[in-house]
Write a protein that holds these residues in place. Sequence first.
Motif, PDB file in Angstrom:
ATOM      1  N   GLU A  29       0.865  -1.253  -0.057  1.00 11.32           N
ATOM      2  CA  GLU A  29       0.052   0.070  -0.031  1.00 11.32           C
ATOM      3  C   GLU A  29       0.790   1.127   0.033  1.00 11.32           C
ATOM      4  O   GLU A  29       0.503   2.084  -0.600  1.00 11.32           O
ATOM      5  N   GLU A  30       1.973   1.119   0.901  1.00 10.23           N
ATOM      6  CA  GLU A  30       2.944   2.360   0.670  1.00 10.23           C
ATOM      7  C   GLU A  30       3.586   2.318  -0.777  1.00 10.23           C
ATOM      8  O   GLU A  30       3.688   3.567  -1.365  1.00 10.23           O
ATOM      9  N   ALA A  31       3.977   1.372  -1.365  1.00 11.19           N
ATOM     10  CA  ALA A  31       4.544   1.401  -2.711  1.00 11.19           C
ATOM     11  C   ALA A  31       3.386   2.179  -3.609  1.00 11.19           C
ATOM     12  O   ALA A  31       3.838   2.710  -4.554  1.00 11.19           O
ATOM     13  N   LEU A  32       2.116   1.763  -3.484  1.00 10.89           N
ATOM     14  CA  LEU A  32       1.139   2.321  -4.296  1.00 10.89           C
ATOM     15  C   LEU A  32       1.069   4.053  -3.974  1.00 10.89           C
ATOM     16  O   LEU A  32       0.943   4.784  -4.907  1.00 10.89           O
ATOM     17  N   GLU A  33       1.026   4.078  -2.680  1.00 10.76           N
ATOM     18  CA  GLU A  33       0.545   5.484  -2.225  1.00 10.76           C
ATOM     19  C   GLU A  33       1.906   6.562  -2.867  1.00 10.76           C
ATOM     20  O   GLU A  33       1.362   7.555  -3.550  1.00 10.76           O
ATOM     21  N   HIS A  34       3.245   5.977  -2.566  1.00 11.24           N
ATOM     22  CA  HIS A  34       4.165   6.658  -2.942  1.00 11.24           C
ATOM     23  C   HIS A  34       4.856   6.508  -4.609  1.00 11.24           C
ATOM     24  O   HIS A  34       5.684   7.378  -4.752  1.00 11.24           O
ATOM     25  N   ARG A  35       4.033   5.630  -4.949  1.00 12.00           N
ATOM     26  CA  ARG A  35       4.519   5.043  -6.411  1.00 12.00           C
ATOM     27  C   ARG A  35       6.104   4.838  -6.743  1.00 12.00           C
ATOM     28  O   ARG A  35       6.697   5.549  -7.491  1.00 12.00           O
ATOM     29  N   PHE A  36       6.551   4.011  -5.577  1.00 11.79           N
ATOM     30  CA  PHE A  36       7.839   3.368  -5.824  1.00 11.79           C
ATOM     31  C   PHE A  36       8.075   2.596  -6.914  1.00 11.79           C
ATOM     32  O   PHE A  36       7.061   2.089  -7.540  1.00 11.79           O
ATOM     33  N   TYR A  37       9.307   2.460  -7.221  1.00 13.83           N
ATOM     34  CA  TYR A  37       9.314   1.313  -8.568  1.00 13.83           C
ATOM     35  C   TYR A  37       8.825   0.220  -8.306  1.00 13.83           C
ATOM     36  O   TYR A  37       8.329  -0.358  -9.302  1.00 13.83           O
ATOM     37  N   GLY A  38       9.137  -0.425  -7.018  1.00  9.07           N
ATOM     38  CA  GLY A  38       8.839  -1.810  -6.860  1.00  9.07           C
ATOM     39  C   GLY A  38       8.792  -2.018  -5.374  1.00  9.07           C
ATOM     40  O   GLY A  38       9.170  -1.397  -4.414  1.00  9.07           O
ATOM     41  N   VAL A  39       8.416  -3.341  -5.088  1.00 10.65           N
ATOM     42  CA  VAL A  39       8.470  -3.676  -3.643  1.00 10.65           C
ATOM     43  C   VAL A  39       9.431  -4.973  -3.947  1.00 10.65           C
ATOM     44  O   VAL A  39       9.453  -5.632  -4.765  1.00 10.65           O
ATOM     45  N   CYS A  40      10.224  -5.259  -2.672  1.00  7.70           N
ATOM     46  CA  CYS A  40      11.040  -6.409  -2.669  1.00  7.70           C
ATOM     47  C   CYS A  40      10.649  -7.352  -1.577  1.00  7.70           C
ATOM     48  O   CYS A  40      10.792  -6.837  -0.390  1.00  7.70           O
ATOM     49  N   VAL A  41      10.470  -8.660  -1.811  1.00  8.73           N
ATOM     50  CA  VAL A  41       9.955  -9.617  -0.858  1.00  8.73           C
ATOM     51  C   VAL A  41      10.617 -10.836  -0.874  1.00  8.73           C
ATOM     52  O   VAL A  41      11.142 -11.123  -1.903  1.00  8.73           O
ATOM     53  N   ASN A  42      10.442 -11.745   0.055  1.00 11.86           N
ATOM     54  CA  ASN A  42      10.813 -13.141  -0.151  1.00 11.86           C
ATOM     55  C   ASN A  42       9.784 -13.765  -0.982  1.00 11.86           C
ATOM     56  O   ASN A  42       8.468 -13.313  -0.877  1.00 11.86           O
ATOM     57  N   SER A  43      10.061 -14.810  -1.428  1.00 11.47           N
ATOM     58  CA  SER A  43       9.293 -15.549  -2.793  1.00 11.47           C
ATOM     59  C   SER A  43       8.084 -16.042  -2.119  1.00 11.47           C
ATOM     60  O   SER A  43       7.001 -16.073  -2.787  1.00 11.47           O
ATOM     61  N   GLN A  44       7.863 -16.332  -0.683  1.00  6.71           N
ATOM     62  CA  GLN A  44       6.502 -16.818  -0.017  1.00  6.71           C
ATOM     63  C   GLN A  44       5.571 -15.704  -0.421  1.00  6.71           C
ATOM     64  O   GLN A  44       4.150 -16.031  -0.357  1.00  6.71           O
ATOM     65  N   TRP A  45       6.000 -14.285  -0.460  1.00  4.91           N
ATOM     66  CA  TRP A  45       4.871 -13.273  -0.372  1.00  4.91           C
ATOM     67  C   TRP A  45       4.540 -12.905  -1.704  1.00  4.91           C
ATOM     68  O   TRP A  45       3.812 -11.905  -1.849  1.00  4.91           O
ATOM     69  N   VAL A  46       5.138 -13.441  -3.069  1.00  2.45           N
ATOM     70  CA  VAL A  46       4.927 -12.952  -4.196  1.00  2.45           C
ATOM     71  C   VAL A  46       3.529 -12.771  -4.898  1.00  2.45           C
ATOM     72  O   VAL A  46       3.016 -11.868  -5.343  1.00  2.45           O
ATOM     73  N   SER A  47       2.759 -13.995  -4.484  1.00  3.98           N
ATOM     74  CA  SER A  47       1.482 -14.089  -4.861  1.00  3.98           C
ATOM     75  C   SER A  47       0.494 -13.159  -4.434  1.00  3.98           C
ATOM     76  O   SER A  47      -0.268 -12.415  -4.955  1.00  3.98           O
ATOM     77  N   TYR A  48       0.650 -13.094  -3.067  1.00  2.00           N
ATOM     78  CA  TYR A  48       0.112 -12.030  -2.115  1.00  2.00           C
ATOM     79  C   TYR A  48       0.387 -10.453  -2.512  1.00  2.00           C
ATOM     80  O   TYR A  48      -0.723  -9.796  -2.596  1.00  2.00           O
ATOM     81  N   CYS A  49       1.719 -10.278  -2.885  1.00  2.00           N
ATOM     82  CA  CYS A  49       1.906  -8.881  -3.481  1.00  2.00           C
ATOM     83  C   CYS A  49       1.066  -8.825  -4.738  1.00  2.00           C
ATOM     84  O   CYS A  49       0.564  -7.513  -4.984  1.00  2.00           O
ATOM     85  N   LYS A  50       1.072  -9.661  -5.743  1.00  3.85           N
ATOM     86  CA  LYS A  50       0.369  -9.273  -6.852  1.00  3.85           C
ATOM     87  C   LYS A  50      -1.070  -9.166  -6.685  1.00  3.85           C
ATOM     88  O   LYS A  50      -1.582  -8.418  -7.517  1.00  3.85           O
ATOM     89  N   GLU A  51      -1.642  -9.903  -5.750  1.00  2.00           N
ATOM     90  CA  GLU A  51      -3.111  -9.624  -5.507  1.00  2.00           C
ATOM     91  C   GLU A  51      -3.415  -8.186  -5.046  1.00  2.00           C
ATOM     92  O   GLU A  51      -4.359  -7.604  -5.693  1.00  2.00           O
ATOM     93  N   ILE A  52      -2.358  -7.691  -4.367  1.00  3.58           N
ATOM     94  CA  ILE A  52      -2.573  -6.464  -3.965  1.00  3.58           C
ATOM     95  C   ILE A  52      -2.340  -5.258  -5.122  1.00  3.58           C
ATOM     96  O   ILE A  52      -2.950  -4.463  -5.237  1.00  3.58           O
ATOM     97  N   LEU A  53      -1.174  -5.423  -5.661  1.00  5.59           N
ATOM     98  CA  LEU A  53      -0.576  -4.629  -6.501  1.00  5.59           C
ATOM     99  C   LEU A  53      -1.060  -4.751  -8.133  1.00  5.59           C
ATOM    100  O   LEU A  53      -1.456  -3.599  -8.834  1.00  5.59           O
ATOM    101  N   GLY A  54      -1.575  -5.873  -8.365  1.00  5.30           N
ATOM    102  CA  GLY A  54      -2.350  -6.168  -9.724  1.00  5.30           C
ATOM    103  C   GLY A  54      -1.719  -5.423 -10.955  1.00  5.30           C
ATOM    104  O   GLY A  54      -0.500  -5.664 -11.138  1.00  5.30           O
ATOM    105  N   ASP A  55      -2.163  -4.780 -11.479  1.00  2.00           N
ATOM    106  CA  ASP A  55      -1.451  -4.112 -12.841  1.00  2.00           C
ATOM    107  C   ASP A  55      -1.313  -2.609 -12.437  1.00  2.00           C
ATOM    108  O   ASP A  55      -1.177  -1.903 -13.463  1.00  2.00           O
ATOM    109  N   SER A  56      -0.907  -2.345 -11.334  1.00  2.00           N
ATOM    110  CA  SER A  56      -0.529  -1.009 -10.928  1.00  2.00           C
ATOM    111  C   SER A  56       0.518  -0.204 -11.368  1.00  2.00           C
ATOM    112  O   SER A  56       0.752   0.912 -11.527  1.00  2.00           O
TER     113      SER A  56
END
Length: 224
Positions: A29-56
């Motif tokens: 949500e912070e990445a969306l709000e501030h329009r960061f280039y991206g997020v960097c996470v452990n692979s466990q969380w990739v699909s969850y991030c994709k659900e939130i970030l979608g085609d943003s």
Amino acid sequence: MEMNPIAGYIDHTLLKPDATSEAIRKLCEEALEHRFYGVCVNSQWVSYCKEILGDSGVKISAVVGFPLGANHSGVKAFEAQLAIANGADEIDMVLPIGLVLEGNYDEVERDIRHVVEGTFRKNVIKVILETGFLNDEQKIEACRAAERAGAHFVKTSTGFGPGKATIEDVRLMRDTVSEEMSVKASGGIKDLETALRMIEAGASRLGTSSGVAIVSGVKGIGEY
């Protein structure tokens, strides 16, 4: 909200082992709000991030072989493939640090190439050197091995090893690789001044858990 230009350099990062789904959601949500280039996470969380970030347009980077770099090359390649299948756009892999320390750069290159070719050269691959373990000659040779293997970035640190990103290391890495390759600074970047100095030294991406503080112009408290 008007975009701070430095936001486009930032991979907003959360790699702590105790990260919860709530914390990952906040990161996105912070990445969306501030329009960061991206997020960097452990692979466990990739699909969850994709659900939130979608085609943003906010990219998802997944770490591979993290944080030690000592996984079998095949395991790294598989982890990268799975992360991409789940929605990762980029891979931040840790090279085999012990092989760098003993000067076995052919095997270092082979390890990186395994991931590059395992992802069919379709995704951005960043290679983490963990510079706190290395002398300048080893940093140079590791950068060269990463470029020969077809990686797109060399990156300073995991944030979990000794030391942190330094201006000197970023400049050395930038001077070593070709113009076609980029440098990511990560580890200890907690404020706007440091971020700007890293960019001036040649970094085109910044990995930090203090992204919000940086774009707000205040000192952050993040560890990465």
